[in-house]
Design a protein around this motif. Structure first.
Motif: not given
Length: 389
Positions: A222-229, A306-310, A313-317, A326-330
């Protein structure tokens, strides 16, 4: 990976610039009578209709046409299609268009030989056709990338009189038997439709991604597809006829919702449920409704995952992690999502879609509740609407 699952998808895909030439081959496996389903007639202006008719004639098919399928296909239109399909004795329904046309065609295919009230049984009741019921096979020629309807069993129909927009995901018997995917067929789309489709893809990906907390192979896909989109969208909005960008968008759309990415995932489809309710009240373009409410919805639930939202942020954006909790990253990841929505020209508020505060109670009442990290209440839905105005 969590859980046990079986993966099967019967749809045969033909992808690329020249795949319209494969339509004749795809048609040969079916009977003589074809119900050709399409929308408002744009396929007659861009030449796709002529290409399809030529293939149907060469294959020796008897063609009945059913046009006028609208965005957010209505129950009234569904009932019309059921009658036409049955009277024509269709051996195949060929849907030429985007997700609405293909969704509609699957609905007709499932309902044509059901003797009761199809809307009540399939959409409101959530049941499948009986094992011995005749189902008309469906094929598709895709002209708008977004819904993934070309490779799944989904069918969304709107009961306009009762302001209900309901999605039914049928079993694999209703998945299209084949799909013709030529990215060049999407070039003639107005920009707002292209953008709406792009965000629909992203929403499908996020709604499967923001669930569960295990280290799942599916999440890496999913992360790879989001980055591609995201990358392809930035090219396509500036250069709509960039083949590489449009082909990547089309391919991502198919894989975002062809059932592969739900394997081992619980999912959270509340953004879609709220957007469906908005569409029932305003006829808003689906992808635009999704874009308008997504940041508010994800801010509401982020604290429960929270962990998934962080990680998002790191991987997709590619948000820098140094010095951030983690909350700031999210929060930063959701902010990046909101910025991207504006960047590509998608809707950033529901007011622009015609939603008013007077509609809130009706929209809340028409929203099917569920959730992922958080079980959503009616009060939560109203908060999302308020925060999205």
């Amino acid at each position: 990976m969590l859980g046990n699952f079986i993966y099967y998808n019967p749809t045969k895909l033909y992808f690329g610039k020249e795949v319209h030439k494969n339509l004749l081959d795809a048609l040969n496996g079916f009977g003589k009578k074809v119900l050709l389903v399409y929308g408002g007639g744009s396929i007659k202006k861009n030449g796709i209709y002529d290409t399809v008719i030529s293939a149907l004639n060469e294959a020796g098919k008897e063609v009945t046409e059913l046009s006028g399928v609208m965005p957010n296909p209505s129950l009234e239109k569904l009932n019309e299609g059921i009658k036409v399909a049955r009277e024509s004795g269709a051996d195949l329904i060929l849907a030429v268009g985007g997700g609405s046309t293909i969704d509609y065609s699957k609905g007709v295919a499932a309902s044509a030989y059901y003797d009761g009230n199809a809307w009540e049984r399939f959409w409101l009741g959530g049941k499948e056709p009986d094992a011995d019921q005749k189902i008309i096979p469906v094929g598709s020629v895709l002209t708008l990338a977004g819904t993934g309807s070309e490779m799944n069993g989904g069918s969304v129909i709107t009961d306009e009189s009762n302001k209900l927009k309901v999605g039914k995901v049928f079993d694999d018997r209703l998945m299209p038997k084949f799909a013709i995917l030529n990215p060049e067929y999407t070039y003639s789309l107005p920009k707002n439709q292209m953008v709406a489709g792009i965000f629909d893809i992203m929403s499908h990906l996020m709604e499967q991604y923001f669930s569960d907390d295990d280290d799942s192979t599916t999440d890496y896909l999913i992360e790879g597809l989001m980055r591609s989109v995201v990358a392809s969208s930035r090219v396509a909005v500036k250069d709509p006829e960039n083949y590489e960008a449009r082909s990547n968008i089309m391919w991502s759309a198919t894989w975002a919702l062809n059932t592969l990415l739900k394997m081992g995932k619980s999912g959270d489809w509340m953004v879609h449920m709220i957007a469906h309710a908005i569409g029932a009240y305003t006829h808003a373009t689906h992808g635009m409704a999704l874009a308008a409410i997504s940041p508010a919805y994800y801010r509401l639930v982020k604290g429960f995952g929270l962990h998934r939202f962080a990680r998002f942020a790191k991987v997709v954006w590619e948000v820098p992690t140094e010095g951030k909790t983690e909350e700031q990253l999210a929060d930063a990841g959701i902010d990046k999502l909101a910025d991207w929505i504006k960047e590509i020209g998608a809707s950033s508020n529901i007011s622009s879609l015609g939603v008013t505060t007077e509609m809130f109670d009706g929209i809340v009442g028409a929203t099917f509740l569920g959730g992922g990290y958080k079980q959503i209440t009616k009060e939560d839905v109203k908060q999302v609407l308020n925060d999205s105005l």
